[in-house]
Design a protein around this motif. Sequence first.
Motif, PDB file in Angstrom:
ATOM      1  N   GLN A   6      33.498-103.497  57.652  1.00 42.58           N
ATOM      2  CA  GLN A   6      34.108-104.780  57.257  1.00 42.58           C
ATOM      3  C   GLN A   6      33.231-105.532  56.562  1.00 42.58           C
ATOM      4  O   GLN A   6      33.523-106.205  55.657  1.00 42.58           O
ATOM      5  CB  GLN A   6      34.597-105.307  58.529  1.00 42.58           C
ATOM      6  N   ILE A   7      32.019-105.493  57.033  1.00 42.81           N
ATOM      7  CA  ILE A   7      30.868-106.029  56.248  1.00 42.81           C
ATOM      8  C   ILE A   7      30.726-105.610  54.812  1.00 42.81           C
ATOM      9  O   ILE A   7      30.719-106.405  53.676  1.00 42.81           O
ATOM     10  CB  ILE A   7      29.408-106.339  56.977  1.00 42.81           C
ATOM     11  N   GLN A   8      30.784-104.353  54.609  1.00 40.33           N
ATOM     12  CA  GLN A   8      30.610-103.636  53.265  1.00 40.33           C
ATOM     13  C   GLN A   8      31.956-104.024  52.461  1.00 40.33           C
ATOM     14  O   GLN A   8      31.834-104.585  51.221  1.00 40.33           O
ATOM     15  CB  GLN A   8      30.617-102.165  53.122  1.00 40.33           C
ATOM     16  N   VAL A  24      28.467-104.467  44.997  1.00 44.18           N
ATOM     17  CA  VAL A  24      28.558-103.103  45.579  1.00 44.18           C
ATOM     18  C   VAL A  24      28.356-102.238  44.271  1.00 44.18           C
ATOM     19  O   VAL A  24      27.677-101.116  44.271  1.00 44.18           O
ATOM     20  CB  VAL A  24      29.352-102.976  46.750  1.00 44.18           C
ATOM     21  N   SER A  25      29.528-102.132  43.485  1.00 47.55           N
ATOM     22  CA  SER A  25      29.551-101.370  42.565  1.00 47.55           C
ATOM     23  C   SER A  25      28.475-101.315  41.357  1.00 47.55           C
ATOM     24  O   SER A  25      28.275-100.368  40.797  1.00 47.55           O
ATOM     25  CB  SER A  25      31.062-101.488  41.777  1.00 47.55           C
ATOM     26  N   PHE A  26      27.856-102.528  41.348  1.00 45.44           N
ATOM     27  CA  PHE A  26      26.565-102.589  40.467  1.00 45.44           C
ATOM     28  C   PHE A  26      25.360-101.983  41.000  1.00 45.44           C
ATOM     29  O   PHE A  26      24.465-101.785  40.537  1.00 45.44           O
ATOM     30  CB  PHE A  26      26.336-104.061  40.063  1.00 45.44           C
ATOM     31  N   GLY A  27      25.592-101.300  42.392  1.00 45.51           N
ATOM     32  CA  GLY A  27      24.201-100.884  43.131  1.00 45.51           C
ATOM     33  C   GLY A  27      23.541-101.888  43.502  1.00 45.51           C
ATOM     34  O   GLY A  27      22.008-101.603  43.641  1.00 45.51           O
ATOM     35  N   LEU A  28      23.739-103.041  43.951  1.00 47.49           N
ATOM     36  CA  LEU A  28      22.505-104.403  43.973  1.00 47.49           C
ATOM     37  C   LEU A  28      22.410-104.209  45.548  1.00 47.49           C
ATOM     38  O   LEU A  28      21.232-104.798  45.901  1.00 47.49           O
ATOM     39  CB  LEU A  28      23.035-105.651  43.511  1.00 47.49           C
ATOM     40  N   VAL A  29      23.137-103.883  46.277  1.00 50.33           N
ATOM     41  CA  VAL A  29      23.162-103.951  47.761  1.00 50.33           C
ATOM     42  C   VAL A  29      22.106-102.860  48.256  1.00 50.33           C
ATOM     43  O   VAL A  29      22.490-101.714  48.037  1.00 50.33           O
ATOM     44  CB  VAL A  29      24.365-103.937  48.555  1.00 50.33           C
ATOM     45  N   ARG A 261      26.348 -82.066  49.031  1.00 51.97           N
ATOM     46  CA  ARG A 261      25.198 -82.705  49.353  1.00 51.97           C
ATOM     47  C   ARG A 261      24.778 -83.808  48.124  1.00 51.97           C
ATOM     48  O   ARG A 261      24.525 -84.805  48.530  1.00 51.97           O
ATOM     49  CB  ARG A 261      23.948 -81.790  50.073  1.00 51.97           C
ATOM     50  N   GLY A 262      24.638 -83.121  47.114  1.00 51.52           N
ATOM     51  CA  GLY A 262      23.990 -83.823  45.823  1.00 51.52           C
ATOM     52  C   GLY A 262      25.056 -85.078  45.690  1.00 51.52           C
ATOM     53  O   GLY A 262      24.430 -86.138  45.134  1.00 51.52           O
ATOM     54  N   ALA A 263      26.192 -84.866  45.675  1.00 54.16           N
ATOM     55  CA  ALA A 263      27.291 -85.910  45.203  1.00 54.16           C
ATOM     56  C   ALA A 263      27.249 -86.913  46.109  1.00 54.16           C
ATOM     57  O   ALA A 263      27.538 -88.023  45.592  1.00 54.16           O
ATOM     58  CB  ALA A 263      28.649 -85.242  45.177  1.00 54.16           C
ATOM     59  N   ASP A 267      27.454 -91.859  46.245  1.00 46.85           N
ATOM     60  CA  ASP A 267      28.101 -92.546  47.442  1.00 46.85           C
ATOM     61  C   ASP A 267      27.358 -93.870  47.978  1.00 46.85           C
ATOM     62  O   ASP A 267      27.721 -94.979  48.257  1.00 46.85           O
ATOM     63  CB  ASP A 267      28.946 -91.907  48.449  1.00 46.85           C
ATOM     64  N   LYS A 268      26.028 -93.313  48.157  1.00 46.50           N
ATOM     65  CA  LYS A 268      24.952 -94.258  48.860  1.00 46.50           C
ATOM     66  C   LYS A 268      24.660 -95.469  47.830  1.00 46.50           C
ATOM     67  O   LYS A 268      24.265 -96.293  48.415  1.00 46.50           O
ATOM     68  CB  LYS A 268      23.728 -93.401  49.325  1.00 46.50           C
TER      69      LYS A 268
END
Length: 357
Positions: A6-8, A24-29, A261-263, A267-268
């Motif tokens: 829910q926080i995400q 999040v989509s910009f990878g700043l978190v 695993r690489g993919a 996601d992270k």
Amino acid sequence: MADKEQIQTALKSVKFPGFSRDIVSFGLVREVEQNDNEVLIGIEITTADTTIPERIAADIKSAVGALEGIDEVKVRMEISQPKQQPSPAGAAGSKPNTSQAMQQVKYAIAVASGKGGVGKSTVTVNIACALQRLLEAEGKSGVGIMDCDIYGPSIPLMLGAAGRPEIENDLIVPIENFGVRTMSMGFLVDEDTPVVWRGPMIMKTIQQFAQNVNWGELEILVVDLPPGTGDAQLSLVQTIPLEGAVIVTTPQPAASNVARRGARMFDKVSVPLLGVVENMSYLEAADGSRQNLFGEGGGSETAKSLGTELLGQLPIDPNIRIGCDKGIPIVISDPDSKASQVFMEIARQILNSLVKK
């Protein structure tokens, strides 16, 4: 009590000031820590505008603080100054965390694989040429390839691009062939010179490709990553706001298991998957029958486990290899071939996915 999921979700409602995309989509978190009714959010951002971190922090506290059971929200902000001053936030065509050299690139996508030997660079070159053909038909600007496979830079050979890049206004001018602009370590070192570099040197080179290459006006920049999930991949996703990633695998479990695993690295770092390409799927005989020399099902199983689409299955065709060896990708040399048709369909799906974003 709100959980991390829910926080995400709440963080995805926080937009980068002046843009429609979220932090999040910009990878700043970088981190989310929860201790009972307290939440710590770690943010890493590159900007010269001191008001942007303040606005992001305030929006985070507002969004996350509104969740049930959350009494206190702390924001840990790591701020880096850009080496080249970007356009002001919100200016037309500008993007956060990118240099002036990247400001005219509309979409950047990565092509990746968990292991080597699956034909990732071959797929990259042909997809780029297919995208160029589609965009030319629509009268749009072109395509570029950023070859980040530092240790094995094969893109110049496969694209038939040669020579030394020129410098104009302190920026490197990419080499162009078939309408596709390319930058690669292969242009900067001699053929017989090994690249024996450690992680920091690799990361520096990738940053140079993003910040000091004059890509000009591009609709799509296709980034060919080295196999695996090491320094080069992490440096890239932290340097360029990627719109998505394409995963390349072959049918057998040895490749598809590693591909999954690489993919998950993407996601992270909040980079969406555009789909999976299965290379070397089958050998088609003259009578139309197919032989699955490397097994079958790896591509579809990989796509299913990752929650994405199987974009296409490429046949084993000697002309694909011959074309790349000669520097004329099969999409260019034999556009009516079965392989070219599959490449075009894959490119069409990628383009449609980007347009819908």
